[in-house]
Enzyme design. Structure first.
Site, mmCIF file in Angstrom:
data_model
loop_
_atom_site.group_PDB
_atom_site.id
_atom_site.type_symbol
_atom_site.label_atom_id
_atom_site.label_comp_id
_atom_site.label_asym_id
_atom_site.label_seq_id
_atom_site.Cartn_x
_atom_site.Cartn_y
_atom_site.Cartn_z
ATOM 1 N N TYR A 1 0.847 -1.192 0.000
ATOM 2 C CA TYR A 1 0.000 0.000 0.000
ATOM 3 C C TYR A 1 0.885 1.246 0.000
ATOM 4 C CZ TYR A 1 -3.770 -3.056 1.570
ATOM 5 O OH TYR A 1 -4.693 -4.060 1.690
ATOM 6 N N HIS B 1 -6.166 1.837 -1.444
ATOM 7 C CA HIS B 1 -6.084 0.500 -2.025
ATOM 8 C C HIS B 1 -4.628 0.124 -2.242
ATOM 9 C CE1 HIS B 1 -10.288 -0.143 -2.794
ATOM 10 N NE2 HIS B 1 -10.399 1.050 -3.338
ATOM 11 N N LYS C 1 -3.899 -4.819 -10.031
ATOM 12 C CA LYS C 1 -2.711 -4.463 -9.264
ATOM 13 C C LYS C 1 -1.494 -4.905 -10.057
ATOM 14 C CE LYS C 1 -5.160 -5.327 -4.968
ATOM 15 N NZ LYS C 1 -5.896 -4.057 -4.921
#
EC number: 4.6.1.16
Lengths: 528, 323
Positions: B253, B261, B292
């Protein structure tokens, strides 16, 4: 040691001690019970004041929620005591509503398993004492969760499911899952509660006096069939007997057949009582249906049965191992000779119908020497030729060049009538059900074993601890460090679980995910 | 920062740099480096990390706070005191990763403790003190309850007096006195605290100065790799949590996980370990699905504790379109 603890205490107080003063305790009555909703998360931190403020607010909220301590009315708390030697918590005041789905009784006292006790402590329903001082949640974790009881991961799964409302009980691997046939028979289920010690201490007297009267007739018939003793008539009221298992009863019967006459009467009365009571008893002992190979049951590979038919048999039998006999029964050497004389003594009385049947069979049986064609044969070569000719006629539709070689046709004409069967026959790899062919797999791996039975929340109203019924799923607890279970493990677990699906709860430092494997049949495309 | 692209040929961008992560993924707070908003807890007393079996746990709220200040997030695993029967928000204890506990110890912010739960004898002094405390609490609560009731009664009576318009001060006083005389708080109505953390002195001795040799889990290559990656990323100011569900080692993070997020899924691989292509493909597919970036992290350098020269090589996998 005192110094260290003293400084620790000061440190605690300096680090804002979490003990509440009486005024705080009193004021806790009017605490809010609502949890604030968390807002949407942002993606990129852009350093704006807005984001900073929101972050601070979230953090403040978090600290407020976390620092709240549990405050309960003393009257709402159930008092309990932790007993480390046995690994259970004993209740000292009557249980509350949680008793419907948790806990077990033994010797008139109420007990909780460590995971149940810890969960109830966290919910604020139970206050557990040890050495007369109340345990904090931290101490509960450190004392109740150990290698002997259960691990932290297993407790996390337990707590997670309980908070969602499921009823979670421990899975007992030695209790046999009733087979489909048994389920169809709808035999009364008895769940073995985790009071393991109960089984050893409890001496069953299945034939309780009130059921004796009805069982009288049934028992007699049973006895005549099973015990094979001609002149023995049971007493109308045999005394109740201690037994451990039905398997043991069968054992005893066979042993009693060769035991000396001196011990015949009491032993046989036990047998009859067992016979009769086993068949009609209302409360089936769970051990009666246990498989011989599971757990601490009988290992018939090590218990020898005497073979009286062999030639070199000894004239007398040694007494059996006292561990195999019930209670106070003691048996001396058994003289075999009078028993052997008893064998085959009874004349076979055939009924009229049976005699007729034997006659009919004999009528159409032909002596091979009366066959005219066989008479014509002059030597063995001729006879063999005749036999070959006869077999050829019989197998006219199976020509020798096809069927007598090394490679034979797969299918005989007219053998299969549907495409489906034909496809199955021609398949090289046969589809196998998950539960098939498990017996030759041997023992399972250490890390995958079924831990919990899980029952759905909406069945809580009907849930009974003594007969919980079929669980919704069975839970295995593992972590992401362990390998993915292979097919062998899956098959063994599925077999152990019966027709209840097995779910894997994977615990990743507090984060729990559930996975399950489902078997799948490849569809075959068949014309109709 | 690029979001997911449309499907196409995937291109693994390899950029081996000594100091920084790939340019488009560096995130900084405006006007401050990520590392500076964290303080070391050195000025405060040490955090006590208690082991429950092989798992390190934090119990006191202040300690959880202090750990967060140093960048250690952890996971809450207990029931929340306010609403214990729900799973959305959990409460103390805070479970730490092995790497987090090790880092806290190395930086000197925490000490690792294990309480022996062997057979300990009863402590009659403690029991007496507990009962005295309970009694005192009862007396105080009783007087507080009485005051509360009096106040309520007074308010009700004054209100009635205003409504009726008569002056009945004497009767009010009589009522209050009667209340005081006849008031009794049953013992079962007393409020009692169920402490979360160990309150005050425990029963048994604590083993301080937990030696490295006593570390519950064996130090193998994998845990070493993970720890070095963890330490490096934490030093750069990122917050890390577990990523077992995402098929990786850590979720990275850019700032506090409470409000942001994750940007990366970190997968720790030793530098010399060969990686089959299908594994790379699986990882990048995974990253594309959850939006991601996959970060392959390999600590390079020697095995000795040369922390200053330690470097970790990062490789990111990004799903990109056909060029």
């Amino acid at each position: 040691m005192a110094d260290a603890s003293q400084t620790r205490k000061d440190v605690d107080l300096g680090f804002c001690s979490e003990l509440l003063s009486p005024s705080e305790l009193f004021a806790a009555r009017s605490r809010s019970h609502k949890i604030p909703v968390r807002g949407q998360k942002d993606f990129i931190p852009d350093g704006s004041k807005q984001q900073q403020e929101r972050l601070e607010r979230s953090l403040e909220e978090q600290w407020t929620l976390l620092s709240e301590e549990r405050v309960e009315r003393l009257g709402n708390l159930v008092k309990a005591v932790w007993i480390p030697k046995e690994g259970v918590v004993e209740l000292q005041s009557p249980a509350g509503k949680f008793w419907q789905t948790m806990g077990f009784s033994e010797n008139g006292k109420q007990f909780l398993l460590p995971e149940e006790a810890l969960y109830l402590m966290e919910c604020g329903n139970v206050q557990v004492f040890y050495h007369e001082l109340p345990l904090s949640i931290q101490e509960g974790y450190e004392r109740f969760l150990s290698r002997d009881t259960l691990s932290l991961q297993q407790y996390q799964v337990f707590g997670h499911l309980k908070r969602l409302g499921y009823v979670v009980t421990r899975f007992d691997p030695s209790s046999r899952i009733p087979s489909q046939y048994e389920q169809q028979l709808n035999l009364p289920q008895v769940s073995d509660r985790p009071g393991r010690r109960l089984k050893r201490k409890r001496s069953l007297s299945p034939a309780s006096s009130q059921t004796d009267g009805q069982e009288g007739q049934v028992g007699e018939k049973m006895e005549v069939e099973q015990c094979q003793m001609e002149d023995q008539k049971p007493d109308s009221t045999p005394e109740p007997v201690c037994t451990h298992s039905r398997v043991e009863e069968e054992e005893k019967k066979e042993e009693e057949e060769v035991e000396g006459p001196a011990v015949r009467d009491p032993a046989e009365m036990e047998t009859t009582a067992d016979c009769r009571s086993w068949w009609v008893e209302k409360k089936a002992d769970p051990e009666l249906r246990s498989m011989p190979c599971s757990g601490p049951r009988w290992d018939f590979h090590s218990i020898p049965f005497p073979d009286l038919g062999c030639r070199g048999r000894p004239p007398s039998l040694a007494p059996p191992d006292p561990a195999l006999l019930p209670g106070l029964l003691s048996v001396g050497r058994c003289d075999v000779a009078p028993w052997l004389r008893e064998l085959n003594k009874r004349k076979e009385h055939l009924s009229h119908r049976e005699r007729e049947r034997l006659r009919d069979r004999a009528r159409y049986r032909r002596d091979v020497n009366e066959d005219r064609e066989v008479r014509r044969c002059r030597n063995w070569a001729d006879y063999r030729q005749l036999l070959e000719k006869r077999s050829q006629c019989r197998h006219r539709d199976r020509p020798a060049h096809l069927w007598e070689g090394k490679v034979t046709p797969l299918v005989q004409p007219g053998q299969y009538t549907s495409y489906g069967d034909l496809m199955n026959r021609t398949g090289v790899i046969q589809p196998l059900n998950l539960l098939e062919a498990v017996s030759r797999l041997g023992q399972g791996s250490e890390e995958f074993n079924i831990r919990y039975n899980v029952y759905q929340p909406d069945t809580v109203a009907d849930y009974k601890k003594t007969s919980p019924g079929k669980p919704y799923s069975r839970m295995c607890v593992c972590s992401f460090d362990s390998p993915v279970p292979d097919l062998r493990t899956l098959k063994l677990l599925a077999c152990q679980s019966g027709d209840v699906p097995v779910t894997f709860a994977v615990v990743d430092h507090g984060d729990i995910s559930f996975y399950s494997f489902k078997s799948f049949q490849l569809p075959t495309d068949l014309p109709h | 920062m690029d979001e997911r692209e449309k499907s196409g040929l995937e291109e693994a961008t390899e950029r081996r740099s000594k100091t920084s992560l790939p340019a488009e993924t560096t995130v900084t707070f405006e006007g401050s480096e990520p590392g500076t908003c964290r303080g070391s807890a050195q000025t405060h007393p040490k955090i006590g990390v208690y082991f429950c079996g092989p798992n390190p746990l934090l119990w006191q709220t202040a300690e959880v706070k202090a750990a967060r200040n140093t960048g250690v997030v952890g996971t809450l695993v207990g029931s929340l005191a306010r609403q214990p029967r729900q799973n959305n928000r959990l409460g103390r204890p805070l479970e730490l990763l092995q790497e987090e506990a090790r880092l806290l110890r190395e930086t000197g912010d925490a000490e690792l403790l294990r309480v022996s739960t062997g057979a300990d004898a009863a402590n009659p002094q403690e029991v007496e003190r507990y009962h005295d405390q309970l009694e005192q609490s009862y007396i105080e609560q009783k007087s507080l309850a009485l005051q509360d009731r009096k106040a309520t009664l007074l308010r009700a009576l004054t209100q009635k007096q205003e409504e009726e318009g008569e002056s009945v001060d004497q009767s009010i006083r009589d009522r209050l006195e009667a209340l005081e005389r006849g008031f009794c708080l049953p013992r079962s109505a007393m409020a009692v605290q169920l402490s979360t953390a160990r309150a005050g002195l425990g029963y048994g001795p604590e083993e301080r100065h937990f030696l490295a040799a006593d570390w519950p889990q064996p130090r193998d290559e994998r845990s070493e790799t993970r720890f070095r990656v963890f330490r490096d990323l934490t030093r750069r100011g990122y917050y890390l949590t577990t990523a077992g569900k995402f098929g990786g080692d850590y979720l990275v993070y850019p700032a506090d996980p409470l409000r942001f997020h994750a940007h990366f899924i970190a997968v720790c691989i030793p530098l010399d370990k060969p990686m089959p292509l299908c594994e790379l493909l699986a990882l990048s597919r995974l990253g594309a699905n959850v939006k991601k970036t996959i970060l392959l992290c390999s600590p390079s350098g020697d095995d000795e504790e040369g922390e200053e020269e330690e470097e970790v090589v990062y490789t990111s996998l990004k799903w990109s379109g056909m060029v």
